[in-house]
Design a protein around this motif. Sequence first.
Motif, PDB file in Angstrom:
ATOM      1  N   SER A  19       1.078  10.779  -2.363  1.00  0.00           N
ATOM      2  CA  SER A  19       2.035  10.183  -3.196  1.00  0.00           C
ATOM      3  C   SER A  19       2.916  11.513  -3.984  1.00  0.00           C
ATOM      4  O   SER A  19       3.327  11.710  -4.705  1.00  0.00           O
ATOM      5  CB  SER A  19       1.631   9.291  -4.581  1.00  0.00           C
ATOM      6  OG  SER A  19       0.605   9.924  -5.096  1.00  0.00           O
TER       7      SER A  19
ATOM      8  N   LYS B  65       4.298   7.081  -8.465  1.00  0.00           N
ATOM      9  CA  LYS B  65       4.378   5.592  -7.804  1.00  0.00           C
ATOM     10  C   LYS B  65       5.165   5.754  -6.897  1.00  0.00           C
ATOM     11  O   LYS B  65       6.415   5.928  -6.853  1.00  0.00           O
ATOM     12  CB  LYS B  65       4.483   4.663  -8.829  1.00  0.00           C
ATOM     13  CG  LYS B  65       4.974   3.086  -8.286  1.00  0.00           C
ATOM     14  CD  LYS B  65       5.373   2.256  -9.474  1.00  0.00           C
ATOM     15  CE  LYS B  65       5.254   1.021  -8.681  1.00  0.00           C
ATOM     16  NZ  LYS B  65       5.862  -0.119  -9.871  1.00  0.00           N
ATOM     17  N   ALA B  66       4.534   5.745  -5.629  1.00  0.00           N
ATOM     18  CA  ALA B  66       5.536   5.513  -4.328  1.00  0.00           C
ATOM     19  C   ALA B  66       5.301   4.414  -3.666  1.00  0.00           C
ATOM     20  O   ALA B  66       4.307   3.535  -3.738  1.00  0.00           O
ATOM     21  CB  ALA B  66       4.925   6.635  -3.195  1.00  0.00           C
ATOM     22  N   SER B  67       6.511   3.889  -2.946  1.00  0.00           N
ATOM     23  CA  SER B  67       6.610   2.647  -2.454  1.00  0.00           C
ATOM     24  C   SER B  67       5.798   2.577  -1.262  1.00  0.00           C
ATOM     25  O   SER B  67       5.407   3.772  -0.521  1.00  0.00           O
ATOM     26  CB  SER B  67       7.940   2.451  -1.850  1.00  0.00           C
ATOM     27  OG  SER B  67       8.433   3.317  -1.037  1.00  0.00           O
ATOM     28  N   ILE B  68       5.222   1.442  -0.627  1.00  0.00           N
ATOM     29  CA  ILE B  68       4.416   1.621   0.737  1.00  0.00           C
ATOM     30  C   ILE B  68       5.231   1.785   2.013  1.00  0.00           C
ATOM     31  O   ILE B  68       4.689   2.514   2.624  1.00  0.00           O
ATOM     32  CB  ILE B  68       4.211  -0.233   0.971  1.00  0.00           C
ATOM     33  CG1 ILE B  68       3.297  -0.783  -0.022  1.00  0.00           C
ATOM     34  CG2 ILE B  68       3.502  -0.214   2.314  1.00  0.00           C
ATOM     35  CD1 ILE B  68       2.993  -2.135   0.021  1.00  0.00           C
ATOM     36  N   THR B  69       6.533   1.588   1.980  1.00  0.00           N
ATOM     37  CA  THR B  69       7.396   2.344   3.046  1.00  0.00           C
ATOM     38  C   THR B  69       7.312   3.869   2.796  1.00  0.00           C
ATOM     39  O   THR B  69       7.021   4.603   4.007  1.00  0.00           O
ATOM     40  CB  THR B  69       8.927   1.987   2.872  1.00  0.00           C
ATOM     41  OG1 THR B  69       9.088   0.591   2.679  1.00  0.00           O
ATOM     42  CG2 THR B  69       9.888   2.481   3.808  1.00  0.00           C
ATOM     43  N   THR B  70       7.648   4.582   1.618  1.00  0.00           N
ATOM     44  CA  THR B  70       7.338   6.079   1.403  1.00  0.00           C
ATOM     45  C   THR B  70       6.098   6.460   1.896  1.00  0.00           C
ATOM     46  O   THR B  70       5.814   7.517   2.745  1.00  0.00           O
ATOM     47  CB  THR B  70       7.613   6.489   0.123  1.00  0.00           C
ATOM     48  OG1 THR B  70       9.055   6.073  -0.271  1.00  0.00           O
ATOM     49  CG2 THR B  70       7.382   7.902  -0.203  1.00  0.00           C
TER      50      THR B  70
ATOM     51  N   THR C 198       8.309   6.527 -10.704  1.00  0.00           N
ATOM     52  CA  THR C 198       8.577   6.247  -9.229  1.00  0.00           C
ATOM     53  C   THR C 198       9.176   7.681  -8.516  1.00  0.00           C
ATOM     54  O   THR C 198      10.002   8.410  -9.161  1.00  0.00           O
ATOM     55  CB  THR C 198       9.654   5.337  -9.336  1.00  0.00           C
ATOM     56  OG1 THR C 198       9.194   4.058  -9.907  1.00  0.00           O
ATOM     57  CG2 THR C 198      10.108   4.910  -7.768  1.00  0.00           C
TER      58      THR C 198
ATOM     59  N   ASP D  83       9.940   7.737  -5.087  1.00  0.00           N
ATOM     60  CA  ASP D  83      10.605   7.694  -3.877  1.00  0.00           C
ATOM     61  C   ASP D  83      12.009   8.354  -4.051  1.00  0.00           C
ATOM     62  O   ASP D  83      12.718   8.142  -4.924  1.00  0.00           O
ATOM     63  CB  ASP D  83      10.920   6.044  -3.702  1.00  0.00           C
ATOM     64  CG  ASP D  83       9.797   5.318  -3.526  1.00  0.00           C
ATOM     65  OD1 ASP D  83       8.602   6.090  -2.967  1.00  0.00           O
ATOM     66  OD2 ASP D  83       9.595   4.223  -4.064  1.00  0.00           O
TER      67      ASP D  83
END
Length: 173
Positions: free
Chosen positions: A11, A103-108, A155, A157
Motif C-alpha cells: 500500500s 487504503k488501496a483497492s484490491i485491483t491496485t 485512499t 489509488d
Amino acid sequence: MIVVLIGYMASGKTSIGKKLANKLSYDFIDLDDLIEEKEKLSVTQVFKSKGEVYFRNQEHLHLKEVLSSKNNIVLSVGGGTPCYSNNMDIIVNNIKVKSIYLKASITTLTEKLMRKKAQRPLIAHIETEAAMAEFIGKHLFERVQFYNQAEIVLTVDNKTKGDIVEDIILKLF
C-alpha cells in the motif's frame, strides 16, 4: 507527534513513510526493518526459524518501545501488525500518535503484488492475478476492521507518492 502508517502490503507504507519523514524532518522507522536489525535475521527467516508467535511477540514489544520513545517519528508497521496482540489499541489510544490507514483497492494491490511477489514469501506461490486478488480480498476482509480504526483513512489509488504525502500533511496540520 508520531505518525503511524498502517495498511496492507504494497500500500506504500515504507516508500510514503520515508518521503513523509523527509518532508517533516522526522526520523523514519520501518518496524519490520527494526525487528530484522534486532534479530539479525530477515522477517522471513524469523518466521521460519522461530515461528509466527515469536515474531508477533517481537513486533508487539518493538511497537510499544518505539511508541514510548521520542517524538517526531514516522513509523511504518507491517500489514499484520494492527491485527495482533492489542497493537491497534496501543496505536489509537496513544495521545502522541496520529494513525493513518493507506487504503488501496484490491485491483491496485494485485497489480503491485504481482510484480513484487518473488520478494514476499506469503504470496510467492500465487500464479495468477485472479488468485492474487482472491487472496488479498480474503486477507483484507479479516484485517480491514483493524485498519479502519485509524484516525485518518486515506485512499491511495491513482495518486503519486508526492500527492499522498501532501494529503497526509494537510490532514495532520
